[in-house]
Design a protein around this motif. Structure first.
Motif, mmCIF file in Angstrom:
data_model
loop_
_atom_site.group_PDB
_atom_site.id
_atom_site.type_symbol
_atom_site.label_atom_id
_atom_site.label_comp_id
_atom_site.label_asym_id
_atom_site.label_seq_id
_atom_site.Cartn_x
_atom_site.Cartn_y
_atom_site.Cartn_z
ATOM 1 N N GLU A 43 10.955 7.664 -8.412
ATOM 2 C CA GLU A 43 10.554 6.302 -8.744
ATOM 3 C C GLU A 43 9.066 6.135 -8.484
ATOM 4 O OE1 GLU A 43 13.875 3.042 -8.010
ATOM 5 O OE2 GLU A 43 13.325 4.099 -6.159
ATOM 6 N N MET A 44 8.458 5.288 -9.289
ATOM 7 C CA MET A 44 7.043 5.002 -9.100
ATOM 8 C C MET A 44 6.819 3.496 -9.053
ATOM 9 S SD MET A 44 5.638 6.175 -12.776
ATOM 10 C CE MET A 44 6.612 5.857 -14.233
ATOM 11 N N LEU A 45 5.872 3.111 -8.253
ATOM 12 C CA LEU A 45 5.460 1.722 -8.178
ATOM 13 C C LEU A 45 4.379 1.528 -9.234
ATOM 14 C CD1 LEU A 45 5.440 -1.071 -6.805
ATOM 15 C CD2 LEU A 45 3.719 -0.140 -5.213
ATOM 16 N N ARG A 68 8.631 8.055 -4.737
ATOM 17 C CA ARG A 68 9.813 8.904 -4.569
ATOM 18 C C ARG A 68 9.769 9.949 -5.671
ATOM 19 N NH1 ARG A 68 11.446 3.681 -4.072
ATOM 20 N NH2 ARG A 68 11.914 3.038 -1.960
ATOM 21 N N HIS A 69 9.614 11.214 -5.267
ATOM 22 C CA HIS A 69 9.429 12.285 -6.251
ATOM 23 C C HIS A 69 9.860 13.606 -5.634
ATOM 24 C CE1 HIS A 69 7.269 14.820 -9.182
ATOM 25 N NE2 HIS A 69 7.368 13.755 -9.972
ATOM 26 N N SER A 70 10.233 14.538 -6.475
ATOM 27 C CA SER A 70 10.677 15.844 -5.979
ATOM 28 C C SER A 70 9.511 16.709 -5.492
ATOM 29 C CB SER A 70 11.460 16.586 -7.069
ATOM 30 O OG SER A 70 10.658 16.719 -8.229
ATOM 31 N N VAL A 75 4.106 12.544 -3.640
ATOM 32 C CA VAL A 75 4.474 11.446 -2.742
ATOM 33 C C VAL A 75 3.359 11.225 -1.713
ATOM 34 C CG1 VAL A 75 6.130 10.668 -1.001
ATOM 35 C CG2 VAL A 75 6.937 11.810 -3.089
ATOM 36 N N GLU A 76 2.812 12.309 -1.203
ATOM 37 C CA GLU A 76 1.727 12.217 -0.216
ATOM 38 C C GLU A 76 0.517 11.482 -0.817
ATOM 39 O OE1 GLU A 76 -1.378 15.344 1.825
ATOM 40 O OE2 GLU A 76 0.685 16.024 1.542
ATOM 41 N N ILE A 77 0.147 11.834 -2.027
ATOM 42 C CA ILE A 77 -0.987 11.185 -2.702
ATOM 43 C C ILE A 77 -0.680 9.710 -2.954
ATOM 44 C CG2 ILE A 77 -2.294 11.089 -4.865
ATOM 45 C CD1 ILE A 77 -1.983 14.217 -4.924
ATOM 46 N N ALA A 78 0.531 9.424 -3.423
ATOM 47 C CA ALA A 78 0.920 8.038 -3.708
ATOM 48 C C ALA A 78 0.901 7.189 -2.441
ATOM 49 C CB ALA A 78 2.300 8.000 -4.354
#
Length: 154
Positions: A43-45, A68-70, A75-78
């Motif tokens: 999922e992405m915001l 939320r990503h595999s 995810v760390e960057i987001a």
């Protein structure tokens, strides 16, 4: 066939928008929502920024944060980008993305070509908004030196 009963002389025609030039813009977040990634594995915001002043006032820029990503690096960057946004708007523990809305911040926008060669905007940085008054005050402040770095102390 569809009955329209429409008078185009009474409505301004729509105009296509080119990407914003690469620059820094004063914006606010005006919409946000969680969306599934293209593959459905995360999922992405999605954030909608609206430019608040200048020549491009009212224009929109979008950014997506893969929270939320595999791929752990995505995810760390987001999360680092979300933290930068939270610090920029001074909402450090949001429970809902709506808490980040309508608070001025500055974003740095770059232009990037996609696979088809079309140019799109990409948000590259987020910063706290500093009013023009405060910036002018800082720029006019006298330089101070501590004794160790002052040229006359050597």
């Amino acid at each position: 066939m569809a009955l329209l009963n429409f008078d185009a002389s009474q409505v301004d025609p729509s105009v296509g928008f080119d990407p914003l030039p690469a620059d820094k813009y004063l914006v606010e977040i005006t919409a946000s929502e969680m969306k599934p990634t293209k593959t459905g594995s995360g999922e992405m915001l999605q954030l909608e920024f609206t430019v608040l002043d200048g020549e491009y006032k009212g224009r929109k820029v979008w950014d997506r944060l893969c929270l939320r990503h595999s791929t752990p690096k995505a995810v760390e960057i987001a999360k680092a980008n979300l933290s930068a946004i939270c610090h920029a708007v001074n909402v450090l523990k949001p429970q809902d993305s709506a808490q980040l809305h309508h608070i001025p911040l500055t974003i740095t926008v770059k232009c990037k070509a996609d696979e088809a060669g079309e140019i799109h905007n990409e948000v590259r940085a987020y910063a706290k908004y500093e009013s023009q008054y405060k910036q002018a005050e800082t720029e006019q402040a006298p330089q101070t030196h501590d004794d160790e770095t002052a040229p006359w102390s050597r």
